[in-house]
Structure formats: C-alpha cells, structure tokens
Motif scaffolding. Sequence first.
Motif, PDB file in Angstrom:
ATOM      1  N   GLY A  36       0.823  -1.211   0.000  1.00 50.20           N
ATOM      2  CA  GLY A  36       0.000   0.000   0.000  1.00 50.20           C
ATOM      3  C   GLY A  36       0.854   1.256   0.000  1.00 50.20           C
ATOM      4  N   LEU A  37       1.935   1.243   0.774  1.00 48.23           N
ATOM      5  CA  LEU A  37       2.852   2.395   0.772  1.00 48.23           C
ATOM      6  C   LEU A  37       3.459   2.595  -0.612  1.00 48.23           C
ATOM      7  CD1 LEU A  37       4.733   2.036   4.182  1.00 48.23           C
ATOM      8  CD2 LEU A  37       2.949   3.682   3.572  1.00 48.23           C
ATOM      9  N   PHE A  38       3.815   1.490  -1.262  1.00 45.65           N
ATOM     10  CA  PHE A  38       4.339   1.560  -2.626  1.00 45.65           C
ATOM     11  C   PHE A  38       3.318   2.201  -3.562  1.00 45.65           C
ATOM     12  CE2 PHE A  38       4.762  -0.542  -6.821  1.00 45.65           C
ATOM     13  CZ  PHE A  38       5.989   0.003  -7.196  1.00 45.65           C
ATOM     14  N   ASN A  39       2.051   1.817  -3.418  1.00 46.07           N
ATOM     15  CA  ASN A  39       0.996   2.402  -4.256  1.00 46.07           C
ATOM     16  C   ASN A  39       0.804   3.885  -3.967  1.00 46.07           C
ATOM     17  OD1 ASN A  39       0.149   0.248  -5.936  1.00 46.07           O
ATOM     18  ND2 ASN A  39      -0.837  -0.702  -4.185  1.00 46.07           N
ATOM     19  N   ILE A  40       0.946   4.273  -2.713  1.00 46.43           N
ATOM     20  CA  ILE A  40       0.849   5.697  -2.373  1.00 46.43           C
ATOM     21  C   ILE A  40       1.976   6.478  -3.049  1.00 46.43           C
ATOM     22  CG2 ILE A  40       1.097   7.354  -0.476  1.00 46.43           C
ATOM     23  CD1 ILE A  40      -0.486   5.328   1.268  1.00 46.43           C
ATOM     24  N   LEU A  41       3.168   5.899  -3.073  1.00 43.12           N
ATOM     25  CA  LEU A  41       4.283   6.549  -3.773  1.00 43.12           C
ATOM     26  C   LEU A  41       4.000   6.674  -5.269  1.00 43.12           C
ATOM     27  CD1 LEU A  41       7.381   4.948  -2.007  1.00 43.12           C
ATOM     28  CD2 LEU A  41       6.547   7.303  -1.809  1.00 43.12           C
ATOM     29  N   LEU A  42       3.399   5.652  -5.852  1.00 43.28           N
ATOM     30  CA  LEU A  42       3.044   5.724  -7.269  1.00 43.28           C
ATOM     31  C   LEU A  42       2.005   6.817  -7.526  1.00 43.28           C
ATOM     32  CD1 LEU A  42       2.859   1.969  -8.343  1.00 43.28           C
ATOM     33  CD2 LEU A  42       4.556   3.675  -9.015  1.00 43.28           C
ATOM     34  N   ILE A  43       1.047   6.961  -6.627  1.00 41.17           N
ATOM     35  CA  ILE A  43       0.037   8.014  -6.764  1.00 41.17           C
ATOM     36  C   ILE A  43       0.706   9.387  -6.677  1.00 41.17           C
ATOM     37  CG2 ILE A  43      -1.973   9.088  -5.658  1.00 41.17           C
ATOM     38  CD1 ILE A  43      -2.750   6.182  -4.786  1.00 41.17           C
ATOM     39  N   ALA A  44       1.653   9.515  -5.741  1.00 41.70           N
ATOM     40  CA  ALA A  44       2.383  10.784  -5.610  1.00 41.70           C
ATOM     41  C   ALA A  44       3.170  11.081  -6.890  1.00 41.70           C
ATOM     42  CB  ALA A  44       3.311  10.734  -4.401  1.00 41.70           C
ATOM     43  N   LEU A  45       3.788  10.063  -7.453  1.00 40.89           N
ATOM     44  CA  LEU A  45       4.529  10.239  -8.702  1.00 40.89           C
ATOM     45  C   LEU A  45       3.585  10.644  -9.837  1.00 40.89           C
ATOM     46  CD1 LEU A  45       7.139  10.051 -10.355  1.00 40.89           C
ATOM     47  CD2 LEU A  45       6.665   7.600 -10.652  1.00 40.89           C
ATOM     48  N   ASN A  46       2.429  10.004  -9.915  1.00 38.62           N
ATOM     49  CA  ASN A  46       1.425  10.397 -10.910  1.00 38.62           C
ATOM     50  C   ASN A  46       1.069  11.868 -10.795  1.00 38.62           C
ATOM     51  OD1 ASN A  46       0.272   8.318 -12.708  1.00 38.62           O
ATOM     52  ND2 ASN A  46      -0.013   7.193 -10.813  1.00 38.62           N
ATOM     53  N   ASN A  47       0.787  12.301  -9.567  1.00 41.42           N
ATOM     54  CA  ASN A  47       0.409  13.697  -9.355  1.00 41.42           C
ATOM     55  C   ASN A  47       1.557  14.646  -9.674  1.00 41.42           C
ATOM     56  OD1 ASN A  47      -2.390  13.913  -8.504  1.00 41.42           O
ATOM     57  ND2 ASN A  47      -1.765  12.558  -6.852  1.00 41.42           N
ATOM     58  N   TYR A  48       2.757  14.259  -9.309  1.00 40.19           N
ATOM     59  CA  TYR A  48       3.923  15.095  -9.607  1.00 40.19           C
ATOM     60  C   TYR A  48       4.085  15.253 -11.125  1.00 40.19           C
ATOM     61  CZ  TYR A  48       8.734  16.541 -10.249  1.00 40.19           C
ATOM     62  OH  TYR A  48       9.855  17.210 -10.659  1.00 40.19           O
ATOM     63  N   LEU A  49       4.030  14.135 -11.842  1.00 36.30           N
ATOM     64  CA  LEU A  49       4.185  14.200 -13.296  1.00 36.30           C
ATOM     65  C   LEU A  49       3.072  15.021 -13.941  1.00 36.30           C
ATOM     66  CD1 LEU A  49       5.255  10.523 -14.115  1.00 36.30           C
ATOM     67  CD2 LEU A  49       6.695  12.571 -14.106  1.00 36.30           C
ATOM     68  N   TYR A  50       1.863  14.889 -13.442  1.00 34.31           N
ATOM     69  CA  TYR A  50       0.733  15.621 -14.015  1.00 34.31           C
ATOM     70  C   TYR A  50       0.861  17.127 -13.759  1.00 34.31           C
ATOM     71  CZ  TYR A  50      -3.904  17.393 -14.936  1.00 34.31           C
ATOM     72  OH  TYR A  50      -4.946  18.134 -15.416  1.00 34.31           O
ATOM     73  N   HIS A  51       1.116  17.490 -12.504  1.00 30.89           N
ATOM     74  CA  HIS A  51       1.135  18.911 -12.143  1.00 30.89           C
ATOM     75  C   HIS A  51       2.387  19.646 -12.629  1.00 30.89           C
ATOM     76  CE1 HIS A  51      -2.620  18.982 -10.019  1.00 30.89           C
ATOM     77  NE2 HIS A  51      -2.280  17.911  -9.326  1.00 30.89           N
ATOM     78  N   THR A  52       3.464  18.925 -12.914  1.00 31.45           N
ATOM     79  CA  THR A  52       4.654  19.568 -13.491  1.00 31.45           C
ATOM     80  C   THR A  52       4.668  19.435 -15.018  1.00 31.45           C
ATOM     81  OG1 THR A  52       5.984  17.567 -13.150  1.00 31.45           O
ATOM     82  CG2 THR A  52       6.059  19.257 -11.418  1.00 31.45           C
ATOM     83  N   GLU A  53       3.570  18.924 -15.564  1.00 29.04           N
ATOM     84  CA  GLU A  53       3.363  18.798 -17.004  1.00 29.04           C
ATOM     85  C   GLU A  53       4.465  17.995 -17.698  1.00 29.04           C
ATOM     86  OE1 GLU A  53       2.502  22.620 -18.685  1.00 29.04           O
ATOM     87  OE2 GLU A  53       0.822  22.949 -17.322  1.00 29.04           O
ATOM     88  N   GLN A  54       4.908  16.943 -17.037  1.00 26.56           N
ATOM     89  CA  GLN A  54       5.868  16.008 -17.640  1.00 26.56           C
ATOM     90  C   GLN A  54       5.077  14.826 -18.200  1.00 26.56           C
ATOM     91  OE1 GLN A  54       9.235  15.145 -15.136  1.00 26.56           O
ATOM     92  NE2 GLN A  54       9.025  17.104 -14.082  1.00 26.56           N
ATOM     93  N   PHE A  55       4.460  15.076 -19.339  1.00 27.85           N
ATOM     94  CA  PHE A  55       3.503  14.129 -19.901  1.00 27.85           C
ATOM     95  C   PHE A  55       4.146  12.976 -20.670  1.00 27.85           C
ATOM     96  CE2 PHE A  55       0.946  18.184 -19.836  1.00 27.85           C
ATOM     97  CZ  PHE A  55       0.258  17.849 -18.680  1.00 27.85           C
ATOM     98  N   THR A  56       5.457  12.989 -20.836  1.00 29.87           N
ATOM     99  CA  THR A  56       6.119  11.931 -21.599  1.00 29.87           C
ATOM    100  C   THR A  56       5.927  10.567 -20.943  1.00 29.87           C
ATOM    101  OG1 THR A  56       7.778  13.519 -22.317  1.00 29.87           O
ATOM    102  CG2 THR A  56       8.300  11.198 -22.620  1.00 29.87           C
ATOM    103  N   TYR A  57       6.178  10.495 -19.638  1.00 30.30           N
ATOM    104  CA  TYR A  57       6.116   9.219 -18.928  1.00 30.30           C
ATOM    105  C   TYR A  57       4.791   9.001 -18.194  1.00 30.30           C
ATOM    106  CZ  TYR A  57      11.091   9.243 -19.827  1.00 30.30           C
ATOM    107  OH  TYR A  57      12.309   9.283 -20.460  1.00 30.30           O
ATOM    108  N   LEU A  58       3.972  10.027 -18.137  1.00 38.27           N
ATOM    109  CA  LEU A  58       2.728   9.944 -17.368  1.00 38.27           C
ATOM    110  C   LEU A  58       1.826   8.775 -17.786  1.00 38.27           C
ATOM    111  CD1 LEU A  58       0.982  11.127 -15.107  1.00 38.27           C
ATOM    112  CD2 LEU A  58      -0.006  12.679 -16.801  1.00 38.27           C
ATOM    113  N   PRO A  59       1.571   8.542 -19.074  1.00 39.51           N
ATOM    114  CA  PRO A  59       0.683   7.416 -19.425  1.00 39.51           C
ATOM    115  C   PRO A  59       1.211   6.057 -18.963  1.00 39.51           C
ATOM    116  CG  PRO A  59       1.002   8.863 -21.311  1.00 39.51           C
ATOM    117  CD  PRO A  59       1.957   9.318 -20.254  1.00 39.51           C
TER     118      PRO A  59
END
Length: 108
Positions: A36-59
């Motif tokens: 679950g902690l690992f999944n929380i980190l993945l969610i944080a990474l998703n949000n970071y990539l989205y909000h910093t507009e780094q769309f290359t790896y986001l999908p």
Amino acid sequence: GHDLAINTSTSFGCVAMIGTMIALRQLKWNSFFAFGLFNILLIALNNYLYHTEQFTYLPVVQKFSFLSFLAWFCLIDLRLYIITRRKFDTGQKKGANKLIRFNGSRYI
C-alpha cells in the motif's frame, strides 16, 4: 475543470487509502501495508508528473499504478476470502454475518 476533478479524486482516494492502511496495520498484515505504501508513492509520482506537465512518462506510470493498485486490492480481497472460507470449512458458521471483526489490533 479537469484539474479540479484530478485534485478532488486524489483527495477522496487519499481518505480511503488512509482508512485501509490503518486497518492493514491493525491486522498486522505488513506485506499488504508495504504494498500500500508503494501504491501511495506511485500516486504521488502520478500527481507530480501531471502537475509539473511532464507528460512523456505519465501514461506509462498511470498504467503501472493502476495495475499495481488493482493487484494490491485483489490480493487483499483474496486473503479475506480465504479467511472467510476457512471459517465456513471448519464449521464456524455462528455469526456468519459478522465474519470479520476487529478487537483492538487483533483479528478474531
């Protein structure tokens, strides 16, 4: 519009994750807690990539996050099913509507 939907769904998801993580900790299901902690980190990474507009790896990160969360959820469900099934198989049908109960931090 879309940013509001992303932020709102992340907030609601965070509330659900906190509740789930508390229950996993109380049950001492440490491997599920760590997953679950690992999944929380993945969610944080998703949000970071989205909000910093780094769309290359986001999908790719979104797909991996979804599969990881789905696996985590299914594994928890499978463990609960096995526990419930064992109670029925051993003839402990009394109180079948209350198969899973918490007593402090112990599973009964």
